[in-house]
Design a protein around this motif. Structure first.
Motif, PDB file in Angstrom:
ATOM      1  N   ARG A 161      48.679   2.397  70.634  1.00 25.69           N
ATOM      2  CA  ARG A 161      49.778   2.817  71.513  1.00 25.69           C
ATOM      3  C   ARG A 161      51.011   2.745  70.959  1.00 25.69           C
ATOM      4  O   ARG A 161      51.862   3.739  71.012  1.00 25.69           O
ATOM      5  CB  ARG A 161      49.578   2.172  72.854  1.00 25.69           C
ATOM      6  CG  ARG A 161      50.585   2.531  73.717  1.00 25.69           C
ATOM      7  CD  ARG A 161      51.433   1.210  74.628  1.00 25.69           C
ATOM      8  NE  ARG A 161      52.345   1.592  75.441  1.00 25.69           N
ATOM      9  CZ  ARG A 161      53.597   1.454  74.957  1.00 25.69           C
ATOM     10  NH1 ARG A 161      54.000   1.100  74.075  1.00 25.69           N
ATOM     11  NH2 ARG A 161      54.681   1.867  75.907  1.00 25.69           N
ATOM     12  N   ASP A 162      51.333   1.437  70.293  1.00 27.27           N
ATOM     13  CA  ASP A 162      52.530   1.373  69.694  1.00 27.27           C
ATOM     14  C   ASP A 162      52.854   2.429  68.548  1.00 27.27           C
ATOM     15  O   ASP A 162      54.184   2.783  68.470  1.00 27.27           O
ATOM     16  CB  ASP A 162      52.678  -0.111  69.087  1.00 27.27           C
ATOM     17  CG  ASP A 162      52.757  -1.101  70.239  1.00 27.27           C
ATOM     18  OD1 ASP A 162      52.891  -0.594  71.526  1.00 27.27           O
ATOM     19  OD2 ASP A 162      52.369  -2.172  70.009  1.00 27.27           O
ATOM     20  N   THR A 163      51.791   2.543  67.730  1.00 26.18           N
ATOM     21  CA  THR A 163      51.816   3.773  66.832  1.00 26.18           C
ATOM     22  C   THR A 163      52.167   5.188  67.455  1.00 26.18           C
ATOM     23  O   THR A 163      53.084   5.684  66.784  1.00 26.18           O
ATOM     24  CB  THR A 163      50.738   4.042  65.949  1.00 26.18           C
ATOM     25  OG1 THR A 163      50.357   2.532  65.544  1.00 26.18           O
ATOM     26  CG2 THR A 163      50.644   4.761  64.884  1.00 26.18           C
ATOM     27  N   GLN A 164      51.684   5.270  68.481  1.00 23.78           N
ATOM     28  CA  GLN A 164      52.036   6.739  69.016  1.00 23.78           C
ATOM     29  C   GLN A 164      53.431   6.668  69.732  1.00 23.78           C
ATOM     30  O   GLN A 164      53.927   7.852  69.502  1.00 23.78           O
ATOM     31  CB  GLN A 164      51.150   6.964  70.394  1.00 23.78           C
ATOM     32  CG  GLN A 164      49.613   7.225  69.794  1.00 23.78           C
ATOM     33  CD  GLN A 164      49.519   8.108  68.702  1.00 23.78           C
ATOM     34  OE1 GLN A 164      49.861   9.390  68.869  1.00 23.78           O
ATOM     35  NE2 GLN A 164      48.470   7.802  67.639  1.00 23.78           N
ATOM     36  N   GLU A 176      59.263   7.597  72.436  1.00 24.87           N
ATOM     37  CA  GLU A 176      58.849   6.776  73.557  1.00 24.87           C
ATOM     38  C   GLU A 176      58.855   8.191  74.896  1.00 24.87           C
ATOM     39  O   GLU A 176      57.939   7.976  75.631  1.00 24.87           O
ATOM     40  CB  GLU A 176      59.919   6.083  74.096  1.00 24.87           C
ATOM     41  CG  GLU A 176      59.600   5.249  75.119  1.00 24.87           C
ATOM     42  CD  GLU A 176      60.214   3.812  75.418  1.00 24.87           C
ATOM     43  OE1 GLU A 176      60.020   3.380  76.564  1.00 24.87           O
ATOM     44  OE2 GLU A 176      61.154   3.667  74.698  1.00 24.87           O
ATOM     45  N   LYS A 177      59.853   9.012  74.612  1.00 19.72           N
ATOM     46  CA  LYS A 177      59.970   9.991  75.690  1.00 19.72           C
ATOM     47  C   LYS A 177      58.687  10.999  75.537  1.00 19.72           C
ATOM     48  O   LYS A 177      58.178  11.191  76.640  1.00 19.72           O
ATOM     49  CB  LYS A 177      61.124  10.863  75.715  1.00 19.72           C
ATOM     50  CG  LYS A 177      62.236  10.108  76.111  1.00 19.72           C
ATOM     51  CD  LYS A 177      63.767  10.855  76.148  1.00 19.72           C
ATOM     52  CE  LYS A 177      64.702  10.020  76.533  1.00 19.72           C
ATOM     53  NZ  LYS A 177      66.044  10.984  76.516  1.00 19.72           N
ATOM     54  N   TYR A 226      51.589  10.648  78.717  1.00 21.29           N
ATOM     55  CA  TYR A 226      50.869   9.673  79.568  1.00 21.29           C
ATOM     56  C   TYR A 226      50.915  10.236  81.044  1.00 21.29           C
ATOM     57  O   TYR A 226      50.175  10.042  81.826  1.00 21.29           O
ATOM     58  CB  TYR A 226      51.561   8.117  79.123  1.00 21.29           C
ATOM     59  CG  TYR A 226      51.170   7.277  79.811  1.00 21.29           C
ATOM     60  CD1 TYR A 226      50.335   6.117  79.325  1.00 21.29           C
ATOM     61  CD2 TYR A 226      51.620   6.690  81.259  1.00 21.29           C
ATOM     62  CE1 TYR A 226      49.767   5.143  79.898  1.00 21.29           C
ATOM     63  CE2 TYR A 226      50.953   5.805  81.797  1.00 21.29           C
ATOM     64  CZ  TYR A 226      50.098   4.591  81.187  1.00 21.29           C
ATOM     65  OH  TYR A 226      49.670   3.843  81.709  1.00 21.29           O
ATOM     66  N   SER A 227      52.467  10.465  81.575  1.00 22.51           N
ATOM     67  CA  SER A 227      52.432  11.079  82.788  1.00 22.51           C
ATOM     68  C   SER A 227      51.693  12.367  83.023  1.00 22.51           C
ATOM     69  O   SER A 227      51.091  12.201  84.288  1.00 22.51           O
ATOM     70  CB  SER A 227      54.019  11.256  82.985  1.00 22.51           C
ATOM     71  OG  SER A 227      54.663  10.080  82.745  1.00 22.51           O
ATOM     72  N   LEU A 228      51.661  13.308  82.122  1.00 23.80           N
ATOM     73  CA  LEU A 228      51.061  14.286  82.623  1.00 23.80           C
ATOM     74  C   LEU A 228      49.431  14.162  82.830  1.00 23.80           C
ATOM     75  O   LEU A 228      48.748  14.620  83.737  1.00 23.80           O
ATOM     76  CB  LEU A 228      50.989  15.428  81.556  1.00 23.80           C
ATOM     77  CG  LEU A 228      52.578  16.273  81.553  1.00 23.80           C
ATOM     78  CD1 LEU A 228      52.814  17.149  80.328  1.00 23.80           C
ATOM     79  CD2 LEU A 228      52.691  16.914  82.804  1.00 23.80           C
TER      80      LEU A 228
END
Length: 191
Positions: free
Chosen positions: A25-28, A34-35, A41-43
């Protein structure tokens, strides 16, 4: 039922990345920004939530009963639901409630799921609420093991936040109790 299961796998899957693969997750976030990560993530979350809601609605049309909860458990479920919305508010309104609960959102999800498992006994109910309960428990354990907890955006810490969380949460609970639950789900809680 398959839409419900697919929705749950996607929704709880994306919400489990921090549990099972925090470094990935941190790599992504680092690679995409972040945006962009939050957008993806939201979609995925929104699409999966729509599948969960629609799939649960379809599954409720032809329920497969696993157990028949006694009527008294519905009253217990109503009591278990009482702290759920103040805890949800407290997740974003730092104060004593948030400090005492440590992870108020996850505790709220666990109470919500447990209450609904006590009051409902169909296969769709067990899948939906059981999955959320297990996920929240796993996330709560994982969050307790993180060296540095992730900051949840919210209001600045204040003692007034506890009052706002309690009042706001109880107003939402009362709204669901007297009208909104029947309007949203077709299942009245009282009467």
């Amino acid at each position: 039922m398959s839409l419900l299961v697919i929705g749950l796998v996607l929704f709880l899957g994306i919400h489990s990345v921090s549990i099972v693969a925090p470094a990935w997750r941190d790599t992504q976030v680092e690679r995409r920004g972040e945006k962009v990560w939050k957008g993806i993530y939201s979609l995925v979350s929104l699409g999966a939530l729509i599948l969960v809601i629609y799939g649960y609605g379809v599954a409720r049309q032809a329920p497969l009963a696993i157990y028949a909860p006694p009527l008294a458990l519905r009253h217990v479920a109503l009591l278990l639901m009482l702290p759920v919305f103040p805890l949800l508010f407290a997740a974003y309104l730092p104060g004593r409630i948030q400090r005492a609960a440590k992870h108020p959102m996850l505790l709220a999800v666990m109470l919500w799921a447990a209450a609904h498992l006590l009051a409902n006994g169909s296969l769709a109910d067990v899948l939906l609420f059981g999955s959320f309960f297990i996920w929240a428990l796993a996330d709560r354990i994982a969050a307790g093991r993180r060296a540095v907890p992730r900051r949840v955006p919210g209001a600045p810490p204040s003692t007034l936040n506890d009052v706002a969380a309690l009042v706001g949460g109880l107003v939402v609970y009362a709204g669901l109790l007297f009208r909104a639950h029947a309007w949203l789900t077709g299942v009245p809680l009282l009467g």
